[in-house]
Design a protein around this motif. Sequence first.
Motif, PDB file in Angstrom:
ATOM      1  N   GLY A  44     -45.466 -38.971  12.728  1.00 37.42           N
ATOM      2  CA  GLY A  44     -45.877 -39.422  14.058  1.00 37.42           C
ATOM      3  C   GLY A  44     -44.918 -40.413  14.696  1.00 37.42           C
ATOM      4  N   GLN A  45     -43.927 -40.893  13.968  1.00 36.72           N
ATOM      5  CA  GLN A  45     -42.938 -41.802  14.547  1.00 36.72           C
ATOM      6  C   GLN A  45     -41.906 -41.007  15.348  1.00 36.72           C
ATOM      7  OE1 GLN A  45     -41.469 -44.073  11.185  1.00 36.72           O
ATOM      8  NE2 GLN A  45     -42.914 -45.705  11.638  1.00 36.72           N
ATOM      9  N   VAL A  46     -41.173 -41.723  16.169  1.00 32.48           N
ATOM     10  CA  VAL A  46     -40.178 -41.103  17.040  1.00 32.48           C
ATOM     11  C   VAL A  46     -38.832 -41.774  16.806  1.00 32.48           C
ATOM     12  CG1 VAL A  46     -39.542 -40.682  19.445  1.00 32.48           C
ATOM     13  CG2 VAL A  46     -41.932 -40.596  18.777  1.00 32.48           C
ATOM     14  N   ILE A  47     -37.757 -40.985  16.743  1.00 36.60           N
ATOM     15  CA  ILE A  47     -36.401 -41.509  16.655  1.00 36.60           C
ATOM     16  C   ILE A  47     -35.710 -41.223  17.979  1.00 36.60           C
ATOM     17  CG2 ILE A  47     -34.145 -41.272  15.552  1.00 36.60           C
ATOM     18  CD1 ILE A  47     -35.537 -40.548  12.993  1.00 36.60           C
ATOM     19  N   PHE A  48     -35.227 -42.289  18.650  1.00 42.92           N
ATOM     20  CA  PHE A  48     -34.486 -42.141  19.892  1.00 42.92           C
ATOM     21  C   PHE A  48     -33.005 -42.033  19.572  1.00 42.92           C
ATOM     22  CE2 PHE A  48     -38.378 -43.977  21.473  1.00 42.92           C
ATOM     23  CZ  PHE A  48     -38.556 -43.320  22.681  1.00 42.92           C
ATOM     24  N   LYS A  49     -32.315 -41.168  20.315  1.00 42.72           N
ATOM     25  CA  LYS A  49     -30.870 -41.005  20.151  1.00 42.72           C
ATOM     26  C   LYS A  49     -30.225 -41.057  21.536  1.00 42.72           C
ATOM     27  CE  LYS A  49     -31.194 -38.450  15.885  1.00 42.72           C
ATOM     28  NZ  LYS A  49     -30.639 -37.390  15.056  1.00 42.72           N
ATOM     29  N   MET A  50     -29.009 -41.613  21.568  1.00 45.03           N
ATOM     30  CA  MET A  50     -28.315 -41.783  22.841  1.00 45.03           C
ATOM     31  C   MET A  50     -26.841 -41.447  22.636  1.00 45.03           C
ATOM     32  SD  MET A  50     -28.139 -45.199  25.269  1.00 45.03           S
ATOM     33  CE  MET A  50     -27.697 -46.293  23.941  1.00 45.03           C
ATOM     34  N   ARG A  51     -26.255 -40.737  23.604  1.00 46.01           N
ATOM     35  CA  ARG A  51     -24.831 -40.415  23.588  1.00 46.01           C
ATOM     36  C   ARG A  51     -24.265 -40.854  24.933  1.00 46.01           C
ATOM     37  NH1 ARG A  51     -24.393 -34.822  21.752  1.00 46.01           N
ATOM     38  NH2 ARG A  51     -24.369 -35.784  19.733  1.00 46.01           N
ATOM     39  N   LEU A  52     -23.190 -41.649  24.922  1.00 48.32           N
ATOM     40  CA  LEU A  52     -22.562 -42.147  26.143  1.00 48.32           C
ATOM     41  C   LEU A  52     -21.121 -41.685  26.218  1.00 48.32           C
ATOM     42  CD1 LEU A  52     -23.869 -45.834  26.129  1.00 48.32           C
ATOM     43  CD2 LEU A  52     -24.727 -43.925  27.488  1.00 48.32           C
ATOM     44  N   TYR A  53     -20.671 -41.358  27.429  1.00 42.68           N
ATOM     45  CA  TYR A  53     -19.289 -40.963  27.673  1.00 42.68           C
ATOM     46  C   TYR A  53     -18.655 -42.015  28.577  1.00 42.68           C
ATOM     47  CZ  TYR A  53     -21.142 -36.552  26.009  1.00 42.68           C
ATOM     48  OH  TYR A  53     -21.759 -35.589  25.258  1.00 42.68           O
ATOM     49  N   ARG A  54     -17.469 -42.515  28.181  1.00 40.52           N
ATOM     50  CA  ARG A  54     -16.821 -43.568  28.947  1.00 40.52           C
ATOM     51  C   ARG A  54     -15.331 -43.311  29.063  1.00 40.52           C
ATOM     52  NH1 ARG A  54     -14.093 -46.902  25.170  1.00 40.52           N
ATOM     53  NH2 ARG A  54     -13.647 -48.516  26.682  1.00 40.52           N
ATOM     54  N   ASP A  55     -14.750 -43.858  30.117  1.00 41.15           N
ATOM     55  CA  ASP A  55     -13.307 -43.883  30.285  1.00 41.15           C
ATOM     56  C   ASP A  55     -12.775 -44.925  29.309  1.00 41.15           C
ATOM     57  OD1 ASP A  55     -10.703 -44.500  31.091  1.00 41.15           O
ATOM     58  OD2 ASP A  55     -11.140 -44.111  33.193  1.00 41.15           O
ATOM     59  N   CYS A  56     -11.779 -44.579  28.508  1.00 48.85           N
ATOM     60  CA  CYS A  56     -11.279 -45.516  27.495  1.00 48.85           C
ATOM     61  C   CYS A  56     -10.673 -46.771  28.114  1.00 48.85           C
ATOM     62  CB  CYS A  56     -10.247 -44.829  26.614  1.00 48.85           C
ATOM     63  SG  CYS A  56     -10.968 -43.503  25.642  1.00 48.85           S
ATOM     64  N   ASN A  57     -10.270 -46.710  29.368  1.00 49.41           N
ATOM     65  CA  ASN A  57      -9.745 -47.883  30.052  1.00 49.41           C
ATOM     66  C   ASN A  57     -10.833 -48.594  30.840  1.00 49.41           C
ATOM     67  OD1 ASN A  57      -6.911 -47.817  29.401  1.00 49.41           O
ATOM     68  ND2 ASN A  57      -6.886 -45.895  30.522  1.00 49.41           N
ATOM     69  N   GLY A  58     -12.054 -48.143  30.722  1.00 48.22           N
ATOM     70  CA  GLY A  58     -13.152 -48.680  31.524  1.00 48.22           C
ATOM     71  C   GLY A  58     -14.019 -49.667  30.779  1.00 48.22           C
ATOM     72  N   ILE A  59     -15.293 -49.634  31.104  1.00 48.46           N
ATOM     73  CA  ILE A  59     -16.262 -50.590  30.576  1.00 48.46           C
ATOM     74  C   ILE A  59     -16.338 -50.498  29.049  1.00 48.46           C
ATOM     75  CG2 ILE A  59     -18.187 -48.975  30.857  1.00 48.46           C
ATOM     76  CD1 ILE A  59     -19.909 -51.368  31.655  1.00 48.46           C
ATOM     77  N   PRO A  60     -16.219 -51.633  28.354  1.00 48.46           N
ATOM     78  CA  PRO A  60     -16.320 -51.590  26.892  1.00 48.46           C
ATOM     79  C   PRO A  60     -17.781 -51.476  26.446  1.00 48.46           C
ATOM     80  CG  PRO A  60     -15.942 -53.839  27.608  1.00 48.46           C
ATOM     81  CD  PRO A  60     -15.895 -52.972  28.845  1.00 48.46           C
ATOM     82  N   LEU A  61     -17.983 -50.880  25.301  1.00 51.20           N
ATOM     83  CA  LEU A  61     -19.326 -50.786  24.721  1.00 51.20           C
ATOM     84  C   LEU A  61     -19.405 -51.699  23.510  1.00 51.20           C
ATOM     85  CD1 LEU A  61     -19.930 -46.926  24.769  1.00 51.20           C
ATOM     86  CD2 LEU A  61     -20.775 -48.630  26.365  1.00 51.20           C
TER      87      LEU A  61
END
Length: 124
Positions: A44-61
Amino acid sequence: MSMKKFSTRFAQAFSAFLLLLSSVPAQASHLYGGELWWECLPNGQVIFKMRLYRDCNGIPLTNNENIHLLNYPTMGGTLTVPMTLITSKDLSPSCSPFPGSTVLSCGSFSGINGNGLGAIQENY
């Protein structure tokens, strides 16, 4: 001081302020996009997953990002779900953008890096 004279001085001061404000350099950076999904576990639990795409010269993660579930568990409530970076992958094209140019690359994946506009990184 008359009201007309005050209005004129205020307008002049406000115009000078706007001129000063417009001379301040500004820069913005954005993510290209991303995906968010979840998987239901048998218990009954839930696992959230996220995938982000960024410009390598852009905003750092960072290694940790958060998603906020609004109006959960009650109306007006918010549940914060911490997301931990598992891996990063260079999705840059393996060819030169034009003859004689350098092949794009994200480099070391730490902070703002990459050797050109168009180098793309996938983070999940």
